[in-house]
Write a protein that holds these residues in place. Structure first.
Motif, PDB file in Angstrom:
ATOM      1  N   THR A 203      -1.895  -8.304   1.166  1.00  0.00           N
ATOM      2  CA  THR A 203      -1.395  -9.058   2.232  1.00  0.00           C
ATOM      3  C   THR A 203      -1.230 -10.317   1.726  1.00  0.00           C
ATOM      4  O   THR A 203      -0.201 -11.141   1.879  1.00  0.00           O
ATOM      5  CB  THR A 203      -2.136  -9.097   3.488  1.00  0.00           C
ATOM      6  OG1 THR A 203      -3.468  -9.696   3.340  1.00  0.00           O
ATOM      7  CG2 THR A 203      -2.487  -7.685   4.273  1.00  0.00           C
ATOM      8  N   THR A 207       2.270 -12.283   1.287  1.00  0.00           N
ATOM      9  CA  THR A 207       2.594 -13.570   1.873  1.00  0.00           C
ATOM     10  C   THR A 207       2.773 -14.582   0.900  1.00  0.00           C
ATOM     11  O   THR A 207       3.589 -15.472   1.352  1.00  0.00           O
ATOM     12  CB  THR A 207       1.404 -13.850   2.681  1.00  0.00           C
ATOM     13  OG1 THR A 207       0.933 -13.075   3.470  1.00  0.00           O
ATOM     14  CG2 THR A 207       1.579 -15.350   3.593  1.00  0.00           C
ATOM     15  N   ILE A 233       4.463  -6.203   7.169  1.00  0.00           N
ATOM     16  CA  ILE A 233       2.912  -5.697   6.638  1.00  0.00           C
ATOM     17  C   ILE A 233       2.028  -6.021   7.751  1.00  0.00           C
ATOM     18  O   ILE A 233       1.090  -5.317   7.908  1.00  0.00           O
ATOM     19  CB  ILE A 233       2.670  -6.448   5.481  1.00  0.00           C
ATOM     20  CG1 ILE A 233       1.445  -5.598   4.745  1.00  0.00           C
ATOM     21  CG2 ILE A 233       2.385  -7.842   5.205  1.00  0.00           C
ATOM     22  CD1 ILE A 233       1.176  -5.964   3.441  1.00  0.00           C
ATOM     23  N   PHE A 234       2.270  -7.233   8.296  1.00  0.00           N
ATOM     24  CA  PHE A 234       1.144  -7.767   9.200  1.00  0.00           C
ATOM     25  C   PHE A 234       1.475  -6.909  10.739  1.00  0.00           C
ATOM     26  O   PHE A 234       0.503  -6.587  11.598  1.00  0.00           O
ATOM     27  CB  PHE A 234       1.270  -9.282   9.751  1.00  0.00           C
ATOM     28  CG  PHE A 234       0.547 -10.068   8.470  1.00  0.00           C
ATOM     29  CD1 PHE A 234      -0.780 -10.083   8.264  1.00  0.00           C
ATOM     30  CD2 PHE A 234       1.537 -10.549   7.658  1.00  0.00           C
ATOM     31  CE1 PHE A 234      -1.156 -10.746   7.318  1.00  0.00           C
ATOM     32  CE2 PHE A 234       1.164 -11.448   6.798  1.00  0.00           C
ATOM     33  CZ  PHE A 234      -0.286 -11.560   6.299  1.00  0.00           C
ATOM     34  N   SER A 237      -0.048  -3.429  10.406  1.00  0.00           N
ATOM     35  CA  SER A 237      -1.415  -3.393  10.091  1.00  0.00           C
ATOM     36  C   SER A 237      -1.854  -3.509  11.586  1.00  0.00           C
ATOM     37  O   SER A 237      -2.992  -2.659  11.902  1.00  0.00           O
ATOM     38  CB  SER A 237      -1.921  -4.721   9.391  1.00  0.00           C
ATOM     39  OG  SER A 237      -3.266  -4.862   9.290  1.00  0.00           O
ATOM     40  N   GLY A 287       0.665  -1.829   4.726  1.00  0.00           N
ATOM     41  CA  GLY A 287       0.135  -2.335   5.956  1.00  0.00           C
ATOM     42  C   GLY A 287      -0.634  -1.487   6.681  1.00  0.00           C
ATOM     43  O   GLY A 287      -1.531  -1.729   7.439  1.00  0.00           O
ATOM     44  N   GLN A 290      -4.024  -1.034   4.777  1.00  0.00           N
ATOM     45  CA  GLN A 290      -4.762  -2.154   4.844  1.00  0.00           C
ATOM     46  C   GLN A 290      -5.295  -2.441   6.353  1.00  0.00           C
ATOM     47  O   GLN A 290      -6.337  -2.580   6.719  1.00  0.00           O
ATOM     48  CB  GLN A 290      -4.057  -3.583   4.850  1.00  0.00           C
ATOM     49  CG  GLN A 290      -4.566  -4.568   4.882  1.00  0.00           C
ATOM     50  CD  GLN A 290      -4.582  -5.446   6.235  1.00  0.00           C
ATOM     51  OE1 GLN A 290      -3.906  -5.277   6.885  1.00  0.00           O
ATOM     52  NE2 GLN A 290      -5.754  -5.998   6.654  1.00  0.00           N
TER      53      GLN A 290
END
Length: 377
Positions: A203, A207, A233-234, A237, A287, A290
């Motif tokens: 991540t 970022t 990705i967030f 997640s 994501g 993670q």
């Protein structure tokens, strides 16, 4: 929390204006983690003693100060100050806001409150780059408007905190957060922490460096697209953390590690082929991996931790997470200076895939050993 990832699509503009490289970008990004670690260790227990609202207001104050610094940023040194302030705000928010949400929830929502807090936290990290990417690409004042919007949002948050009731019983005293892991927890903690390290390194990579990947390797310098890639990705997640709550913690960490390794293979192929679709797919797959490995890894650790030691163990876990956000990304920046951005990204993907695979093998080995013990018993 959205303010902590807000600068991501803007970094290429700062680099052009101030004439710095990807290495400097990664250092600016990683400075944020230093602010978070200071806040976690020094102020992590303050809200138990003085209440949630004062600490939340302090976090909002640091967030506004960070945005104000970015509004007037004219050098790398100023950007570093802005990131430290942003890290301090996130470090104050992380534990305090989560505790406040859980405590404020009515009894019928108690089971869902922690999920609401987690999604608010991680989802906001995805909203930040998406918002700024759109504003930078399609609105005026690309270096300033996003931070002006953030100040307005922070003021609204301050009003909301003023309206909300205080939820803390204000027990305890102001102390520095102790960092340690009980011996009986260490084997599981080690595996979970390495998995979390691998996941948050990814991540951090997206970022800090995704806009550079898109501009310099894929050939796309649209800031909105960069915001979408980083935000995705967030977003996935957050969804993965919710969906995986019913999975057995250690088995879920193994699944998350396998998915994370697959995401890194996808990223390596995408960078080799200069593929936008591949980079987006790598963000989505990574994501998921993670989110599962991080949330269920923490659950696995907490299951084995005595109640009176959970605060210090969870703080230790989050320190590993924020070290992972900073150090590997700076390593990526250094490697890009020596080998070039594409080769550095490929090596990063390989190293993270190896870490994730090591965790997967360690968990499967533990499960096989435990199964043999049950049979022999």
């Amino acid at each position: 929390m959205a303010g902590t990832t807000l600068p991501t699509p803007i970094y290429p503009l700062y680099a052009d204006r101030m004439h710095f490289t990807v290495l400097t970008t990664t250092v600016i990004y990683a400075t944020y983690a230093g602010g978070v670690l200071v806040a976690l260790v020094l102020f992590g227990r303050w809200s138990d003693a003085i209440g949630r609202r004062p600490v939340l207001w302090a976090g909002i104050g640091f967030a506004v100060a960070s945005a104000a610094v970015f509004l007037s940023a004219d050098s790398v040194a100023v950007l570093l100050v802005g990131r430290v302030l942003s890290g301090l705000s996130a470090g104050l928010f992380a534990g305090t806001a989560t505790a406040a949400v859980i405590e404020a929830a009515p009894p019928s929502w108690r089971g869902r409150a922690s999920s609401v807090a987690a999604v608010s936290n991680v989802g906001a990290l995805g909203i930040g780059p998406l918002l700024s990417g759109l504003l930078v690409e399609y609105a005026p004042e690309p270096l300033r408007l996003s931070f002006a919007v953030h100040i307005v949002l922070a003021v609204l948050a301050a009003v909301a905190v003023a309206i909300a009731p205080e939820t803390s019983p204000r027990h305890g005293r102001i102390t520095v957060q102790r960092i340690s892991v009980p011996p009986e927890v260490r084997p599981v903690f080690l595996i979970a922490a390495v998995a979390a390290f691998a996941g948050f390194a990814v991540t951090g990579l997206f970022t800090a460096v995704a806009p550079s990947f898109l501009a310099n390797i894929v050939g796309i310098d649209n800031h909105a697209v960069a915001g979408v890639v980083v935000g995705s990705i967030f977003a996935v997640s957050a969804v993965a953390q919710i969906v995986s709550t019913g999975l057995a913690p250690e088995r879920a960490v193994a699944i998350g590690c396998a998915i994370l390794a697959a995401g890194m293979v996808t990223l390596a192929v995408a960078l080799h082929l200069s593929s936008l679709i591949g980079v987006i797919l790598a963000a989505v797959i990574s994501g998921v991996g993670q989110g599962i490995s991080f949330s269920r890894g923490l659950a696995a650790v907490m299951e084995r931790t005595p109640t009176d030691r959970r605060a210090e163990v969870s703080s230790t876990y989050f320190i590993v997470v924020y070290v992972a956000i900073a150090l590997p990304v700076v390593g990526e920046g250094l490697a890009s200076q020596v080998w070039g951005l594409r080769a550095a990204g490929l090596n990063f993907a390989v190293i993270v895939a190896i870490l994730a695979t090591m965790c997967l093998v360690a968990i499967l080995t533990r499960e096989a050993r435990d199964a043999r013990r049950e049979i022999s018993a």
